[in-house]
Scaffold this motif. Sequence first.
Motif, PDB file in Angstrom:
ATOM      1  N   ASP A   1       2.143  -1.672 -15.424  1.00  0.00           N
ATOM      2  CA  ASP A   1       0.993  -1.629 -14.524  1.00  0.00           C
ATOM      3  C   ASP A   1       0.887  -2.926 -13.725  1.00  0.00           C
ATOM      4  O   ASP A   1       0.496  -2.905 -12.557  1.00  0.00           O
ATOM      5  N   LYS A   2       1.246  -4.034 -14.362  1.00  0.00           N
ATOM      6  CA  LYS A   2       1.187  -5.322 -13.677  1.00  0.00           C
ATOM      7  C   LYS A   2       2.143  -5.343 -12.493  1.00  0.00           C
ATOM      8  O   LYS A   2       1.772  -5.754 -11.390  1.00  0.00           O
ATOM      9  N   LEU A   3       3.375  -4.875 -12.692  1.00  0.00           N
ATOM     10  CA  LEU A   3       4.359  -4.843 -11.614  1.00  0.00           C
ATOM     11  C   LEU A   3       3.922  -3.880 -10.507  1.00  0.00           C
ATOM     12  O   LEU A   3       4.041  -4.201  -9.318  1.00  0.00           O
ATOM     13  N   LYS A   4       3.378  -2.732 -10.888  1.00  0.00           N
ATOM     14  CA  LYS A   4       2.875  -1.777  -9.886  1.00  0.00           C
ATOM     15  C   LYS A   4       1.782  -2.418  -9.046  1.00  0.00           C
ATOM     16  O   LYS A   4       1.767  -2.295  -7.821  1.00  0.00           O
ATOM     17  N   GLY A   5       0.872  -3.113  -9.720  1.00  0.00           N
ATOM     18  CA  GLY A   5      -0.219  -3.782  -9.017  1.00  0.00           C
ATOM     19  C   GLY A   5       0.275  -4.835  -8.043  1.00  0.00           C
ATOM     20  O   GLY A   5      -0.236  -4.946  -6.916  1.00  0.00           O
ATOM     21  N   GLU A   6       1.277  -5.595  -8.455  1.00  0.00           N
ATOM     22  CA  GLU A   6       1.856  -6.617  -7.575  1.00  0.00           C
ATOM     23  C   GLU A   6       2.520  -5.976  -6.358  1.00  0.00           C
ATOM     24  O   GLU A   6       2.381  -6.458  -5.239  1.00  0.00           O
ATOM     25  N   CYS A   7       3.234  -4.881  -6.584  1.00  0.00           N
ATOM     26  CA  CYS A   7       3.896  -4.179  -5.473  1.00  0.00           C
ATOM     27  C   CYS A   7       2.861  -3.602  -4.502  1.00  0.00           C
ATOM     28  O   CYS A   7       3.041  -3.668  -3.277  1.00  0.00           O
ATOM     29  N   ILE A   8       1.782  -3.063  -5.046  1.00  0.00           N
ATOM     30  CA  ILE A   8       0.728  -2.499  -4.200  1.00  0.00           C
ATOM     31  C   ILE A   8       0.044  -3.607  -3.397  1.00  0.00           C
ATOM     32  O   ILE A   8      -0.278  -3.420  -2.219  1.00  0.00           O
ATOM     33  N   MET A   9      -0.155  -4.779  -3.999  1.00  0.00           N
ATOM     34  CA  MET A   9      -0.747  -5.904  -3.269  1.00  0.00           C
ATOM     35  C   MET A   9       0.167  -6.342  -2.125  1.00  0.00           C
ATOM     36  O   MET A   9      -0.316  -6.621  -1.018  1.00  0.00           O
ATOM     37  N   ARG A  10       1.480  -6.401  -2.377  1.00  0.00           N
ATOM     38  CA  ARG A  10       2.414  -6.775  -1.306  1.00  0.00           C
ATOM     39  C   ARG A  10       2.377  -5.744  -0.177  1.00  0.00           C
ATOM     40  O   ARG A  10       2.397  -6.105   0.998  1.00  0.00           O
ATOM     41  N   LEU A  11       2.320  -4.465  -0.536  1.00  0.00           N
ATOM     42  CA  LEU A  11       2.232  -3.425   0.482  1.00  0.00           C
ATOM     43  C   LEU A  11       0.922  -3.547   1.255  1.00  0.00           C
ATOM     44  O   LEU A  11       0.907  -3.434   2.486  1.00  0.00           O
ATOM     45  N   SER A  12      -0.173  -3.787   0.559  1.00  0.00           N
ATOM     46  CA  SER A  12      -1.472  -3.968   1.232  1.00  0.00           C
ATOM     47  C   SER A  12      -1.411  -5.132   2.209  1.00  0.00           C
ATOM     48  O   SER A  12      -1.901  -5.035   3.337  1.00  0.00           O
ATOM     49  N   TRP A  13      -0.800  -6.243   1.769  1.00  0.00           N
ATOM     50  CA  TRP A  13      -0.658  -7.405   2.646  1.00  0.00           C
ATOM     51  C   TRP A  13       0.121  -7.014   3.906  1.00  0.00           C
ATOM     52  O   TRP A  13      -0.290  -7.330   5.027  1.00  0.00           O
ATOM     53  N   ALA A  14       1.259  -6.334   3.707  1.00  0.00           N
ATOM     54  CA  ALA A  14       2.093  -5.947   4.844  1.00  0.00           C
ATOM     55  C   ALA A  14       1.343  -5.009   5.786  1.00  0.00           C
ATOM     56  O   ALA A  14       1.441  -5.143   7.009  1.00  0.00           O
ATOM     57  N   LEU A  15       0.585  -4.076   5.231  1.00  0.00           N
ATOM     58  CA  LEU A  15      -0.124  -3.108   6.067  1.00  0.00           C
ATOM     59  C   LEU A  15      -1.201  -3.768   6.925  1.00  0.00           C
ATOM     60  O   LEU A  15      -1.305  -3.488   8.119  1.00  0.00           O
ATOM     61  N   VAL A  16      -2.031  -4.630   6.336  1.00  0.00           N
ATOM     62  CA  VAL A  16      -3.110  -5.235   7.138  1.00  0.00           C
ATOM     63  C   VAL A  16      -2.583  -6.263   8.132  1.00  0.00           C
ATOM     64  O   VAL A  16      -3.280  -6.590   9.092  1.00  0.00           O
ATOM     65  N   HIS A  17      -1.359  -6.741   7.927  1.00  0.00           N
ATOM     66  CA  HIS A  17      -0.751  -7.666   8.886  1.00  0.00           C
ATOM     67  C   HIS A  17       0.156  -6.955   9.888  1.00  0.00           C
ATOM     68  O   HIS A  17       0.807  -7.600  10.706  1.00  0.00           O
ATOM     69  N   SER A  18       0.199  -5.633   9.818  1.00  0.00           N
ATOM     70  CA  SER A  18       1.066  -4.843  10.697  1.00  0.00           C
ATOM     71  C   SER A  18       0.551  -4.844  12.135  1.00  0.00           C
ATOM     72  O   SER A  18      -0.640  -5.016  12.391  1.00  0.00           O
ATOM     73  N   LYS A  19       1.465  -4.597  13.063  1.00  0.00           N
ATOM     74  CA  LYS A  19       1.092  -4.464  14.474  1.00  0.00           C
ATOM     75  C   LYS A  19       0.627  -3.052  14.801  1.00  0.00           C
ATOM     76  O   LYS A  19       0.084  -2.813  15.868  1.00  0.00           O
ATOM     77  N   ARG A  20       0.838  -2.121  13.879  1.00  0.00           N
ATOM     78  CA  ARG A  20       0.445  -0.720  14.108  1.00  0.00           C
ATOM     79  C   ARG A  20      -0.950  -0.478  13.544  1.00  0.00           C
ATOM     80  O   ARG A  20      -1.212  -0.727  12.364  1.00  0.00           O
TER      81      ARG A  20
ATOM     82  N   GLY B   1      10.004  -1.642   3.460  1.00  0.00           N
ATOM     83  CA  GLY B   1      10.542  -2.243   2.241  1.00  0.00           C
ATOM     84  C   GLY B   1       9.512  -2.286   1.125  1.00  0.00           C
ATOM     85  O   GLY B   1       9.830  -2.002  -0.040  1.00  0.00           O
ATOM     86  N   CYS B   2       8.287  -2.626   1.464  1.00  0.00           N
ATOM     87  CA  CYS B   2       7.207  -2.651   0.464  1.00  0.00           C
ATOM     88  C   CYS B   2       6.897  -1.246  -0.044  1.00  0.00           C
ATOM     89  O   CYS B   2       6.608  -1.062  -1.235  1.00  0.00           O
ATOM     90  N   GLU B   3       6.961  -0.255   0.843  1.00  0.00           N
ATOM     91  CA  GLU B   3       6.727   1.130   0.421  1.00  0.00           C
ATOM     92  C   GLU B   3       7.800   1.576  -0.563  1.00  0.00           C
ATOM     93  O   GLU B   3       7.496   2.248  -1.560  1.00  0.00           O
ATOM     94  N   ARG B   4       9.071   1.210  -0.314  1.00  0.00           N
ATOM     95  CA  ARG B   4      10.155   1.534  -1.252  1.00  0.00           C
ATOM     96  C   ARG B   4       9.931   0.842  -2.591  1.00  0.00           C
ATOM     97  O   ARG B   4      10.136   1.437  -3.652  1.00  0.00           O
ATOM     98  N   GLU B   5       9.485  -0.397  -2.534  1.00  0.00           N
ATOM     99  CA  GLU B   5       9.224  -1.167  -3.749  1.00  0.00           C
ATOM    100  C   GLU B   5       8.131  -0.500  -4.591  1.00  0.00           C
ATOM    101  O   GLU B   5       8.251  -0.391  -5.806  1.00  0.00           O
ATOM    102  N   VAL B   6       7.069  -0.020  -3.935  1.00  0.00           N
ATOM    103  CA  VAL B   6       5.981   0.669  -4.647  1.00  0.00           C
ATOM    104  C   VAL B   6       6.508   1.971  -5.256  1.00  0.00           C
ATOM    105  O   VAL B   6       6.211   2.292  -6.412  1.00  0.00           O
ATOM    106  N   ALA B   7       7.306   2.717  -4.492  1.00  0.00           N
ATOM    107  CA  ALA B   7       7.853   3.985  -4.997  1.00  0.00           C
ATOM    108  C   ALA B   7       8.725   3.750  -6.220  1.00  0.00           C
ATOM    109  O   ALA B   7       8.661   4.517  -7.197  1.00  0.00           O
TER     110      ALA B   7
END
Length: 168
Positions: free
Chosen positions: A46-65, A32-38
């Motif tokens: 740029d502000k919205l892009k940055g926020e989306c990238i931060m959410r994706l970063s959060w999701a990635l480092v908290h991932s089980k993979r 979902g975060c990847e779709r949001e970034v796309a």
Amino acid sequence: MEAKIGKFFESVGNFFTGGDQIPWCDSDIVAGCEREVAEAEKGSSDKLKGECIMRLSWALVHSKRAEDVQRGIAMLEASLSGSNSPLQVREKLYLLAVGYYRSGNYSKSRQLVERCLENAPDWRQALTLKKALEDKITKDGVIGIGIAATAVGLVAGGIAAALSARKK
């Protein structure tokens, strides 16, 4: 008394299962975060892009993979130098610390969480991560001592058995 016993068994269970208070994220949230970034890449501010990238970063480092965690670490390291505000830097350092914790690099994670706490000593998330790190390091040390003691016991037992067989 019953509450104390329950807490004891919970702490023993957490010791062996590696339970911590750091949240996990599943692949649906990452997707979902990847779709949001796309979508944000298609002409958003740029502000919205940055926020989306931060959410994706959060999701990635908290991932089980593990591969997601590594991707999150790489994204955060790449974006760290472009951070403008001290709050942004602190958040990225914290997320990097989570990523390194998840990937097993506890010394790097500890360095980063200490940097976060220099600027915000009462930051609960960083304090929780620091405690999880300390618990994990202690647990790994106890397990290492147990393995070493077992090895010494086996060697001593083997020597004793060899000497015993030799005397007969």
